[in-house]
Design an enzyme around this catalytic site. Sequence first.
Site, mmCIF file in Angstrom:
data_model
loop_
_atom_site.group_PDB
_atom_site.id
_atom_site.type_symbol
_atom_site.label_atom_id
_atom_site.label_comp_id
_atom_site.label_asym_id
_atom_site.label_seq_id
_atom_site.Cartn_x
_atom_site.Cartn_y
_atom_site.Cartn_z
ATOM 1 N N ASN A 1 0.866 -1.184 0.000
ATOM 2 C CA ASN A 1 0.000 0.000 0.000
ATOM 3 C C ASN A 1 0.901 1.232 0.000
ATOM 4 O OD1 ASN A 1 -1.782 2.069 0.521
ATOM 5 N ND2 ASN A 1 -2.273 1.409 2.614
ATOM 6 N N TRP A 2 0.991 1.882 -1.147
ATOM 7 C CA TRP A 2 1.924 3.012 -1.265
ATOM 8 C C TRP A 2 1.394 4.294 -0.639
ATOM 9 C CZ3 TRP A 2 4.064 2.566 -7.017
ATOM 10 C CH2 TRP A 2 4.768 1.357 -7.124
ATOM 11 N N LYS A 3 0.144 4.310 -0.269
ATOM 12 C CA LYS A 3 -0.468 5.511 0.333
ATOM 13 C C LYS A 3 -0.211 6.743 -0.543
ATOM 14 C CE LYS A 3 -0.030 3.371 4.803
ATOM 15 N NZ LYS A 3 -0.005 3.489 6.233
ATOM 16 N N HIS B 1 -9.576 1.088 4.882
ATOM 17 C CA HIS B 1 -8.297 1.226 5.583
ATOM 18 C C HIS B 1 -8.501 2.147 6.792
ATOM 19 C CE1 HIS B 1 -4.183 2.449 6.444
ATOM 20 N NE2 HIS B 1 -3.814 1.347 5.832
ATOM 21 N N GLU C 1 -6.867 4.529 7.923
ATOM 22 C CA GLU C 1 -6.679 5.965 7.636
ATOM 23 C C GLU C 1 -7.931 6.543 6.986
ATOM 24 O OE1 GLU C 1 -2.936 5.521 5.582
ATOM 25 O OE2 GLU C 1 -2.049 4.910 7.493
ATOM 26 N N GLU D 1 -5.530 -5.218 10.473
ATOM 27 C CA GLU D 1 -4.508 -4.197 10.688
ATOM 28 C C GLU D 1 -4.790 -3.460 11.998
ATOM 29 O OE1 GLU D 1 -2.503 -2.933 6.819
ATOM 30 O OE2 GLU D 1 -4.281 -1.697 7.010
ATOM 31 N N GLY E 1 2.367 1.945 10.870
ATOM 32 C CA GLY E 1 3.323 3.044 10.755
ATOM 33 C C GLY E 1 4.011 3.396 12.066
ATOM 34 N N SER F 1 3.322 -2.429 10.350
ATOM 35 C CA SER F 1 4.770 -2.460 10.526
ATOM 36 C C SER F 1 5.403 -3.799 10.140
ATOM 37 C CB SER F 1 5.144 -2.071 11.970
ATOM 38 O OG SER F 1 4.711 -0.760 12.243
ATOM 39 N N GLY G 1 2.826 -1.221 4.331
ATOM 40 C CA GLY G 1 2.853 0.212 4.029
ATOM 41 C C GLY G 1 4.281 0.670 3.769
ATOM 42 N N GLY G 2 4.904 1.259 4.796
ATOM 43 C CA GLY G 2 6.236 1.866 4.668
ATOM 44 C C GLY G 2 7.260 1.005 3.940
HETATM 45 C C1 PEP Z 1 -0.892 0.018 6.179
HETATM 46 O O1 PEP Z 1 -1.154 1.194 6.279
HETATM 47 O O2 PEP Z 1 -1.640 -0.737 5.527
HETATM 48 C C2 PEP Z 1 0.314 -0.462 6.851
HETATM 49 C C3 PEP Z 1 0.328 -1.704 7.230
HETATM 50 O O3 PEP Z 1 1.327 0.432 7.066
HETATM 51 P P1 PEP Z 1 2.786 0.115 7.703
HETATM 52 O O4 PEP Z 1 3.290 -1.161 7.088
HETATM 53 O O5 PEP Z 1 3.636 1.302 7.343
HETATM 54 O O6 PEP Z 1 2.579 -0.034 9.176
#
Ligand code: PEP
Length: 249
Positions: free
Chosen positions: A10-12, A96, A98, A167, A173, A213, A234-235
């Site tokens: 997920n590149w956000k 999601h 967010e 999640e 994050g 994470s 994500g990251g």
């Molecule tokens: C996400 O937002 O779907 C996510 C899992 O982010 P991160 O891996 O950065 O925690």
Amino acid sequence: MERRPLIAGNWKMNLSLRDAISLAKDIVTGILDIEDRDVLIAPPFPFLYPINKAIEGSKLFLGAQNMHWEEGGAFTGEVSGLMIRDVGCTHVIIGHSERRIIFKETDEMIAKKVKKAIDLGLYPILCVGERLEEREDGKTFEVVKNQLEGGLSLIDEIPDTFIIAYEPVWAIGTGHTATPSQAQEVHSFIRKWIEERYGKEKASFIRILYGGSVKPENIKELMAEEDIDGALVGGASLKVDSFLKIVRF
Ligand code: PEP
């Protein structure tokens, strides 16, 4: 039943067009020899079309990070499921945290998106997960159950291709990954919920991803858990090296 692992990035709201295309191409090259798992990226909306062109003919799946529940109309700033399908998406992330927290998406909105995605032949990735205070209050299962019931309230049957992502909000994050057993406990709860509602066979097909994470250092132990079928990253999905290490867990 053996479920095929899925690693989704997920590149956000990150990257430039140039960097996004080059990352997508590097991932295509990096997964050339991989046969036993699925890999997906979810870039920002404006990059979907050029990235679809750039990865054409590869086995990398393309997904969107969100969609509206209507096919078109006066919804300034929104993007429909028809549109993302048109530019090559097979998958769409829905609900999601967010979207739920920052953009105030409710379970009712999420349910309409899930229904429309399925009607359009898109594979939804429905995100659920508790906040830190909810976990501390012992409400994790209750929150997850409510989000599942809410998000799936408009459909009678879920397709085998339906994907759920657990999640925990406190792990997104933050660098605080859920321990494999914390994650497995909730994944198994989700699978039992699917079994009660849709039957044992369906529950054996549905993939449940963990997100929060995920890094090259923790993916292996998470994937060793019985009900963890992949990851929503994500990251660590924004750098080819870390993403490919996760893909190759
Ligand atoms: C996400 O937002 O779907 C996510 C899992 O982010 P991160 O891996 O950065 O925690």
